[in-house]
Design an enzyme around this catalytic site. Structure first.
Site, PDB file in Angstrom:
ATOM      1  N   ALA A  82       0.600  -1.307  -0.025  1.00 27.16           N
ATOM      2  CA  ALA A  82       0.108  -0.182  -0.030  1.00 27.16           C
ATOM      3  C   ALA A  82       0.819   1.210  -0.012  1.00 27.16           C
ATOM      4  O   ALA A  82       0.434   2.049   0.117  1.00 27.16           O
ATOM      5  CB  ALA A  82      -0.829   0.036   1.149  1.00 27.16           C
TER       6      ALA A  82
ATOM      7  N   TYR B  77       4.204 -15.149 -14.230  1.00 27.28           N
ATOM      8  CA  TYR B  77       3.245 -14.111 -13.893  1.00 27.28           C
ATOM      9  C   TYR B  77       1.865 -14.655 -14.253  1.00 27.28           C
ATOM     10  O   TYR B  77       1.178 -14.674 -13.381  1.00 27.28           O
ATOM     11  CB  TYR B  77       3.502 -12.973 -14.729  1.00 27.28           C
ATOM     12  CG  TYR B  77       2.687 -11.734 -14.319  1.00 27.28           C
ATOM     13  CD1 TYR B  77       3.006 -10.799 -13.244  1.00 27.28           C
ATOM     14  CD2 TYR B  77       1.566 -11.232 -15.170  1.00 27.28           C
ATOM     15  CE1 TYR B  77       2.248  -9.929 -12.907  1.00 27.28           C
ATOM     16  CE2 TYR B  77       0.741 -10.094 -14.727  1.00 27.28           C
ATOM     17  CZ  TYR B  77       1.164  -9.490 -13.398  1.00 27.28           C
ATOM     18  OH  TYR B  77       0.194  -8.362 -13.105  1.00 27.28           O
TER      19      TYR B  77
END
Length: 280
Positions: free
Chosen positions: A36, A179
């Site tokens: 964050a 990924y």
């Protein structure tokens, strides 16, 4: 509450102007957001703060995380606990959840956002490459979720959100085997978790962003280094004619975490401006 202004013409033609903000009912909820300190995670944390959530934010870098906390608290009068931690280290995801419970008494919302990538042809990637990104993009999120679930049950319910990618739903292209695999795995895990936790009032969903540009992010760097190439990319791949923003992802994340999305669980929602090509 701000009143609604409504101008109506015929049945077939009308304009509707809304000057009102939907109350998502998140005020006072305890939310943990990983990764964050910048980008999508910071935008999601900021939007949850705007909705009145009590926050725990985390990232590896203490300085940039503290800066994010300061920005959020200057904007909104909500408590924000910033935990500098490396969630790839076994035990740290559990300690993050314990810190939230120690601070606020429970955890009701969890946003598993942190992640990364390591490009390379499949034949050239090592076991360590796979282990590193599997831990970063999958294992640590499962550990944090497992730690949070008992507290959500005790609170009468909650919501878990995995931030995936449209490349978990369709091929991302050569060089993205790790990924793609990890983002697909998030979707799969979320679906089964949603089935298992539905009776506990815990909803689990995945958000699949497309190409999102934010300061310091990979698309931002590409635009600055190759503006003409990126114009071509946009013309060929982004139907809305631009990159998405972190704030647009955050708006959808807040909705999915709220009771306004009470019937949505086990879903993966694309937020990509029409970029993806998958029909499912």
């Amino acid at each position: 509450m701000v009143p609604v202004t409504r101008a109506v013409g015929s049945q077939d033609c009308y304009t509707l102007k809304l000057n009102i903000r939907m109350d998502l009912g998140l005020k006072g909820k305890v939310a943990v957001v990983t990764g964050a300190s910048r980008g999508l995670g910071k935008a999601i944390a900021t939007q949850l703060a705007a909705e009145g959530c009590r926050l725990v934010i985390c990232a590896r870098g203490e300085e940039v995380l503290s800066s994010a906390r300061e920005e959020i608290t200057q904007l909104y009068d909500v408590p924000v606990l910033a935990q500098a931690t490396d969630l790839t280290v076994p035990g740290q995801p559990q300690e993050l959840i314990e810190a939230a419970v120690s601070e606020y008494g429970t955890v009701q919302l969890l946003v598993n956002n942190a992640g990364g990538n390591r490009r390379g042809k499949f034949a050239d990637l090592s076991d360590q490459d796979w282990e590193d990104i599997l831990t970063l993009n999958l294992k640590m999120h499962l550990r944090a979720s497992r730690a949070a679930i008992p507290h959500m049950r005790n609170s009468g319910g909650g919501a878990i959100l995995f931030v995936g990618s449209i490349f978990g739903r369709e091929a991302g292209g050569p060089g993205l085997s790790i990924y793609n695999t990890t983002k697909s795995a998030l979707m799969s895990a979320a679906k089964i978790m949603a089935l298992e936790l539905a009776s506990d009032g815990v909803r689990v969903n995945t958000l699949a962003p497309g190409s999102i540009r934010f300061p310091g992010g990979s698309w931002d760097k590409r635009v600055k280094s190759d503006p003409e190439g990126m114009k071509t990319f946009i013309a060929e791949n982004l139907p809305i004619g631009r990159f998405g923003t972190a704030e647009e992802i955050a708006d959808v994340a807040a909705f999915l975490l709220s009771d306004r999305a009470s019937l949505i669980t086990g879903a993966c929602l694309n937020v990509d401006g029409g970029q993806s090509r998958s029909l499912i």
